[in-house]
Design an enzyme around this catalytic site. Structure first.
Site, PDB file in Angstrom:
ATOM      1  N   TYR A 219       0.867  -1.180   0.000  1.00 18.49           N
ATOM      2  CA  TYR A 219       0.000   0.000   0.000  1.00 18.49           C
ATOM      3  C   TYR A 219       0.903   1.229   0.000  1.00 18.49           C
ATOM      4  O   TYR A 219       2.000   1.199   0.562  1.00 18.49           O
ATOM      5  CB  TYR A 219      -0.928  -0.003   1.226  1.00 18.49           C
ATOM      6  CG  TYR A 219      -2.017  -1.062   1.167  1.00 18.49           C
ATOM      7  CD1 TYR A 219      -1.714  -2.407   1.344  1.00 18.49           C
ATOM      8  CD2 TYR A 219      -3.338  -0.722   0.931  1.00 18.49           C
ATOM      9  CE1 TYR A 219      -2.703  -3.378   1.293  1.00 18.49           C
ATOM     10  CE2 TYR A 219      -4.344  -1.686   0.882  1.00 18.49           C
ATOM     11  CZ  TYR A 219      -4.024  -3.015   1.061  1.00 18.49           C
ATOM     12  OH  TYR A 219      -5.005  -3.964   1.007  1.00 18.49           O
ATOM     13  N   GLU A 220       0.430   2.311  -0.625  1.00 22.40           N
ATOM     14  CA  GLU A 220       1.319   3.448  -0.862  1.00 22.40           C
ATOM     15  C   GLU A 220       1.750   4.159   0.415  1.00 22.40           C
ATOM     16  O   GLU A 220       2.646   4.984   0.383  1.00 22.40           O
ATOM     17  CB  GLU A 220       0.700   4.431  -1.843  1.00 22.40           C
ATOM     18  CG  GLU A 220      -0.539   5.132  -1.330  1.00 22.40           C
ATOM     19  CD  GLU A 220      -1.278   5.894  -2.432  1.00 22.40           C
ATOM     20  OE1 GLU A 220      -0.958   5.703  -3.609  1.00 22.40           O
ATOM     21  OE2 GLU A 220      -2.174   6.668  -2.085  1.00 22.40           O
ATOM     22  N   SER A 221       1.132   3.830   1.546  1.00 21.21           N
ATOM     23  CA  SER A 221       1.571   4.398   2.817  1.00 21.21           C
ATOM     24  C   SER A 221       2.942   3.870   3.221  1.00 21.21           C
ATOM     25  O   SER A 221       3.500   4.318   4.221  1.00 21.21           O
ATOM     26  CB  SER A 221       0.558   4.068   3.907  1.00 21.21           C
ATOM     27  OG  SER A 221       0.319   2.666   3.937  1.00 21.21           O
ATOM     28  N   GLY A 222       3.488   2.905   2.481  1.00 15.76           N
ATOM     29  CA  GLY A 222       4.837   2.427   2.770  1.00 15.76           C
ATOM     30  C   GLY A 222       4.902   1.021   3.310  1.00 15.76           C
ATOM     31  O   GLY A 222       5.980   0.509   3.608  1.00 15.76           O
TER      32      GLY A 222
END
Lengths: 259, 281
Positions: free
Chosen positions: A50-53
């Site tokens: 997920y793009e939150s890392g």
């Protein structure tokens, strides 16, 4: 066969497109459900990012946002957002980017920015987020959305993320070396781009769906492949996995509120 | 050198009318208490930078603090659209705002360039994307070694950045853990940095050596505000208040309801209420 809804069919058909070896950049909503069903059925070792890392995450419930705490708690590692976009996405380490769309055209170009003109929008949508670079940096792109004439349109109002542009070799002409959209999964059908024109073509219809159903909910003149197949109905395992996941999610998110 | 002070004093000393300011947090650790203090102090004509402007920027825009918003995803995460921001863009209520729109990759790179002291960020991005045509701050450069055309955007250099973190120690070093987002870059890119924390501890002696710690000399001010991220969350302290995000969709849908809610829950209270808001979570 257990009865199922078109949305369940869409999510399960999307989950089948993912394999154990995939490293998948997951968007929120339908893509997230599909990716986690894949992980809980035939692809237990899939890497979900997920793009939150969060890299290699395995949430028990579907996250409400891309940065829910459980994504971090269950991840192999969590990196900063600049590192995520630079080393992992731009670095070419993601095999599949999974996107949704507010508006989509027949060449897989996506709009999630505005309805109407950019300077005077009729509806200001959230915008692209990670999508402009996901669309060009992942090795290939899967798109999932429910069919509707206002969503699947002849001309999108804004090019948030680039699919096949005007079709043909438009990606190569822009110096883009990744494949772009290779699969569209809707609640009615599976679509793949024509090898030459890159126009999305129906290759499989879900059980009970007619060509009229597909055309009536699509804003462009639909092309059907020679020998359109029927998508296998969801298995009991797929359906119970999806429903259990959604029930757990409902319980987790419907809960108490702070003061 | 980090100065321990009340949130009221930290905001008053570091945020001025007309400033370019980032309140960063990527779903996690969103500095709600600091944003509410800025609203109470009535700052004006701010240029707000944020990758994911969510409820706090919706509130600041709805209360008329913002002149410009530089962003890459303006949504209520997992819920829907930002209704106050939409009202400002579509209907100029309570005032017109300018928007400068980027992708996440561009924003993350721009913060990193700011932290690195560079004038611009260079990355492989915006290929075929429409934002290039509507945002004049998106340009391109040619790699002098390979000839590849790459995207370039100006570095973010906020006058002040606000973040929320788990802990500070007595010296003023700050620990951030969990989903760390872009906060380290936002803080190092800024001229002034204000941090709210859940807890102040004696020292960091027993911590893992590679945790994200911002040394005290990179921080301007620290305010102790337990619960200061609510309804966002603080990893290790309290979970995300998802119901509050869902509720915001209704509150923000109506101008009068919004105004009444802001008076009762922001203007008429002080930072101490945040601790009680997370008690039941």
């Amino acid at each position: 066969m257990m009865p199922f809804t078109p949305t369940e069919m869409m999510t399960i058909a999307a989950s089948r497109a993912l394999s154990n070896d995939d490293v998948c950049f997951v968007g929120i909503g339908a893509p997230s459900a599909a990716c986690n069903v894949a992980r809980l059925t035939h692809a237990p070792d899939i890497t979900l990012i997920y793009e939150s890392g969060t890299i290699g995450t395995a949430p028990e419930v579907l996250p409400l946002s891309i940065g829910d705490g459980e994504l971090c708690e269950t991840a192999v590692t969590t990196v900063s957002v600049p590192e995520m976009f630079r080393y992992w996405l731009q670095g070419g380490r993601i095999s599949v980017g999974f996107l949704g769309a507010a508006q989509l055209d027949r060449f897989g170009n996506i709009n999630t920015t505005v309805i109407g003109p950019y300077d005077k929008p009729k509806v200001r949508l959230p915008g692209g987020g990670g999508a402009p670079e996901i669309a060009t940096s992942c090795k290939e792109i899967f798109i999932t959305m429910k069919q509707a004439t206002r969503g699947m349109v002849e001309t999108i109002d804004f090019f948030t993320s680039f699919g096949h542009g005007e079709g043909g070799d438009h990606r190569q002409r822009l110096g883009i070396t990744t494949k772009g959209p290779t699969l569209l999964i809707t609640d009615l059908a599976l679509w793949r781009p024509d090898p030459q024109t890159k126009e999305f073509t129906v290759v499989s219809m879900h059980p009970g769906v007619t060509r009229e159903n597909v055309q009536d909910t699509c804003g462009w003149k639909v092309r059907f492949a020679d020998g359109v197949e029927e998508t296998p109905a969801p298995t009991e395992l797929e359906l119970t996995t999806l429903r259990d996941l959604q029930a757990r999610t409902q319980r987790a998110h419907g809960g108490k509120k702070g003061n | 050198m980090a100065k321990f002070q009340s949130l009221k004093d930290a905001v008053a000393e570091n945020l001025r009318d007309g400033d370019t300011v980032a309140f960063e947090g990527f779903t996690h650790l969103i500095p709600h208490a600091a944003a509410h203090e800025a609203i109470r102090q009535g700052r004006r004509d701010l240029t707000l930078i944020r990758m994911t402007p969510d409820i706090i920027y919706d509130q600041m825009i709805g209360m008329g603090l913002a002149k410009t918003v530089i962003f890459s995803y303006a949504g209520n995460p997992g819920v829907g659209l930002l209704r106050r921001m939409r009202d400002a863009i579509e209907n100029e209520w309570p005032r017109a705002i300018e928007t400068v729109e980027h992708s996440h990759a561009a924003m993350a790179n721009a913060y990193e360039a700011g932290a690195a002291g560079l004038p611009c960020a260079v990355f492989r991005g915006y290929r075929g994307a429409g934002l290039k045509d509507v945002n004049p701050a998106i340009k391109s450069v040619t790699c002098p070694f390979t000839g590849e055309e790459l995207a370039a955007v100006p570095a973010h250099r906020p006058d002040v950045s606000f973040i929320h973190a788990q802990k500070a120690n007595r010296r003023g070093d700050v620990l951030v853990e969990g989903i760390v987002g872009v906060q380290k870059e936002a803080l190092l890119a800024a001229k002034r940095a204000v941090v709210t924390v859940e807890e102040i501890v004696e020292d960091f002696d027993d911590l893992h050596p590679n945790l994200c710690v911002l040394p005290h000399w990179t921080v301007t001010a620290i305010a102790h505000v337990p619960g200061g991220a609510h309804p966002s969350y603080t990893h290790g302290y309290y979970p995300r208040d998802n119901a509050a995000y869902l509720e915001w969709d209704k509150i923000s849908a109506d101008r009068d309801l919004f105004t009444t809610w802001m008076k009762a829950n922001v203007l008429d209270v002080s930072p101490e209420v945040f601790a009680s808001r997370v008690e039941a979570l």
